[in-house]
Design a protein around this motif. Structure first.
Motif, PDB file in Angstrom:
ATOM      1  N   ALA A 189      20.055  81.030   0.518  1.00 47.66           N
ATOM      2  CA  ALA A 189      19.035  80.013   0.291  1.00 47.66           C
ATOM      3  C   ALA A 189      19.595  78.596   0.423  1.00 47.66           C
ATOM      4  CB  ALA A 189      18.388  80.197  -1.084  1.00 47.66           C
ATOM      5  N   GLY A 190      20.914  78.447   0.600  1.00 46.24           N
ATOM      6  CA  GLY A 190      21.484  77.149   0.910  1.00 46.24           C
ATOM      7  C   GLY A 190      22.081  76.351  -0.226  1.00 46.24           C
ATOM      8  N   LEU A 191      22.087  76.853  -1.444  1.00 47.31           N
ATOM      9  CA  LEU A 191      22.648  76.048  -2.532  1.00 47.31           C
ATOM     10  C   LEU A 191      24.140  75.834  -2.346  1.00 47.31           C
ATOM     11  CD1 LEU A 191      22.357  74.423  -5.069  1.00 47.31           C
ATOM     12  CD2 LEU A 191      22.659  76.495  -6.398  1.00 47.31           C
ATOM     13  N   ALA A 192      24.828  76.762  -1.759  1.00 51.63           N
ATOM     14  CA  ALA A 192      26.266  76.579  -1.553  1.00 51.63           C
ATOM     15  C   ALA A 192      26.545  75.391  -0.643  1.00 51.63           C
ATOM     16  CB  ALA A 192      26.876  77.856  -0.974  1.00 51.63           C
ATOM     17  N   GLU A 193      25.629  75.093   0.286  1.00 50.84           N
ATOM     18  CA  GLU A 193      25.827  74.003   1.234  1.00 50.84           C
ATOM     19  C   GLU A 193      25.248  72.667   0.743  1.00 50.84           C
ATOM     20  OE1 GLU A 193      24.228  76.959   2.160  1.00 50.84           O
ATOM     21  OE2 GLU A 193      26.047  77.880   2.937  1.00 50.84           O
ATOM     22  N   ALA A 194      24.145  72.697   0.016  1.00 48.71           N
ATOM     23  CA  ALA A 194      23.456  71.459  -0.364  1.00 48.71           C
ATOM     24  C   ALA A 194      24.314  70.497  -1.190  1.00 48.71           C
ATOM     25  CB  ALA A 194      22.154  71.777  -1.087  1.00 48.71           C
ATOM     26  N   PRO A 195      25.001  70.946  -2.251  1.00 52.19           N
ATOM     27  CA  PRO A 195      25.798  69.983  -3.015  1.00 52.19           C
ATOM     28  C   PRO A 195      26.908  69.337  -2.188  1.00 52.19           C
ATOM     29  CG  PRO A 195      25.583  72.031  -4.228  1.00 52.19           C
ATOM     30  CD  PRO A 195      25.034  72.253  -2.855  1.00 52.19           C
ATOM     31  N   GLU A 196      27.532  70.118  -1.317  1.00 54.37           N
ATOM     32  CA  GLU A 196      28.615  69.560  -0.509  1.00 54.37           C
ATOM     33  C   GLU A 196      28.077  68.515   0.468  1.00 54.37           C
ATOM     34  OE1 GLU A 196      32.204  71.071   2.368  1.00 54.37           O
ATOM     35  OE2 GLU A 196      31.600  72.333   0.691  1.00 54.37           O
ATOM     36  N   LYS A 197      26.904  68.758   1.015  1.00 57.87           N
ATOM     37  CA  LYS A 197      26.289  67.797   1.936  1.00 57.87           C
ATOM     38  C   LYS A 197      26.032  66.465   1.235  1.00 57.87           C
ATOM     39  CE  LYS A 197      22.027  66.961   4.496  1.00 57.87           C
ATOM     40  NZ  LYS A 197      22.376  66.601   5.830  1.00 57.87           N
ATOM     41  N   TRP A 198      25.521  66.514   0.019  1.00 60.04           N
ATOM     42  CA  TRP A 198      25.122  65.286  -0.681  1.00 60.04           C
ATOM     43  C   TRP A 198      26.216  64.689  -1.552  1.00 60.04           C
ATOM     44  CZ3 TRP A 198      21.192  63.132   1.390  1.00 60.04           C
ATOM     45  CH2 TRP A 198      20.231  63.921   2.009  1.00 60.04           C
ATOM     46  N   PHE A 199      27.103  65.524  -2.103  1.00 62.10           N
ATOM     47  CA  PHE A 199      28.037  65.039  -3.113  1.00 62.10           C
ATOM     48  C   PHE A 199      29.498  65.279  -2.782  1.00 62.10           C
ATOM     49  CE2 PHE A 199      24.094  66.687  -5.096  1.00 62.10           C
ATOM     50  CZ  PHE A 199      23.479  65.453  -5.242  1.00 62.10           C
ATOM     51  N   GLY A 200      29.810  65.762  -1.574  1.00 57.75           N
ATOM     52  CA  GLY A 200      31.187  65.984  -1.166  1.00 57.75           C
ATOM     53  C   GLY A 200      31.708  67.329  -1.613  1.00 57.75           C
ATOM     54  N   VAL A 201      32.990  67.524  -1.448  1.00 57.47           N
ATOM     55  CA  VAL A 201      33.593  68.813  -1.801  1.00 57.47           C
ATOM     56  C   VAL A 201      33.692  68.927  -3.325  1.00 57.47           C
ATOM     57  CG1 VAL A 201      34.868  69.070   0.357  1.00 57.47           C
ATOM     58  CG2 VAL A 201      35.934  67.910  -1.576  1.00 57.47           C
ATOM     59  N   PRO A 202      33.596  70.156  -3.834  1.00 57.17           N
ATOM     60  CA  PRO A 202      33.708  70.330  -5.279  1.00 57.17           C
ATOM     61  C   PRO A 202      35.104  69.999  -5.785  1.00 57.17           C
ATOM     62  CG  PRO A 202      33.508  72.451  -4.172  1.00 57.17           C
ATOM     63  CD  PRO A 202      33.368  71.400  -3.129  1.00 57.17           C
ATOM     64  N   ALA A 203      35.195  69.605  -7.032  1.00 58.52           N
ATOM     65  CA  ALA A 203      36.479  69.319  -7.652  1.00 58.52           C
ATOM     66  C   ALA A 203      37.349  70.568  -7.589  1.00 58.52           C
ATOM     67  CB  ALA A 203      36.274  68.886  -9.098  1.00 58.52           C
TER      68      ALA A 203
END
Length: 131
Positions: free
Chosen positions: A111-125
């Motif tokens: 459903a894309g949640l794995a990609e959405a945060p990285e697109k908007w907020f960069g790579v995870p800590a």
């Protein structure tokens, strides 16, 4: 009816960004959902940060969001007015970056949640970047 349409157009209520994802909320201004025991969604957006609203108490969603804790708040709540809604990722400007309904298979991948945060907020800590 014409006045309502005109008012929505003038106030940007009909604005929609073309974002990946097929959910009807994606790319639109996130509605001010009424949350059980937590007030309204807008009450949780005053800090000017993104918000992942988990409406199904899904530990996998919260685990994915943990890498963005310095940029994205996470709230687990119930929304009786939208029982079909499973989760919503709200950008700091109030627009929906991602949403999924209950029953969507593999919320965090297909459903894309794995990609959405990285697109908007960069790579995870703590993520290792190729280099």
């Amino acid at each position: 009816m014409g006045t309502t349409y005109l008012t929505a157009r003038l106030n940007g209520g009909e604005a929609r960004y073309k974002l990946p994802g097929g959910h009807p909320l994606t790319g639109r201004s996130t509605p001010d959902l009424e949350l059980t025991d937590d007030g309204r969604l807008a009450d949780h957006l005053h800090g000017g940060r993104a918000l992942l609203l988990d409406l199904t108490d899904d530990p996998e969603l919260r685990a994915l969001a943990a890498g963005y804790a310095d940029r994205v708040d996470t709230l687990t709540a119930d929304c009786p007015s939208r029982p079909e809604l499973a989760a919503v990722l709200v950008r700091p400007d109030g627009f929906t970056a991602w949403a999924a309904d209950v029953g969507a298979q593999a919320l965090t991948s297909t459903a894309g949640l794995a990609e959405a945060p990285e697109k908007w907020f960069g790579v995870p800590a703590g993520a290792v970047t190729p280099g």
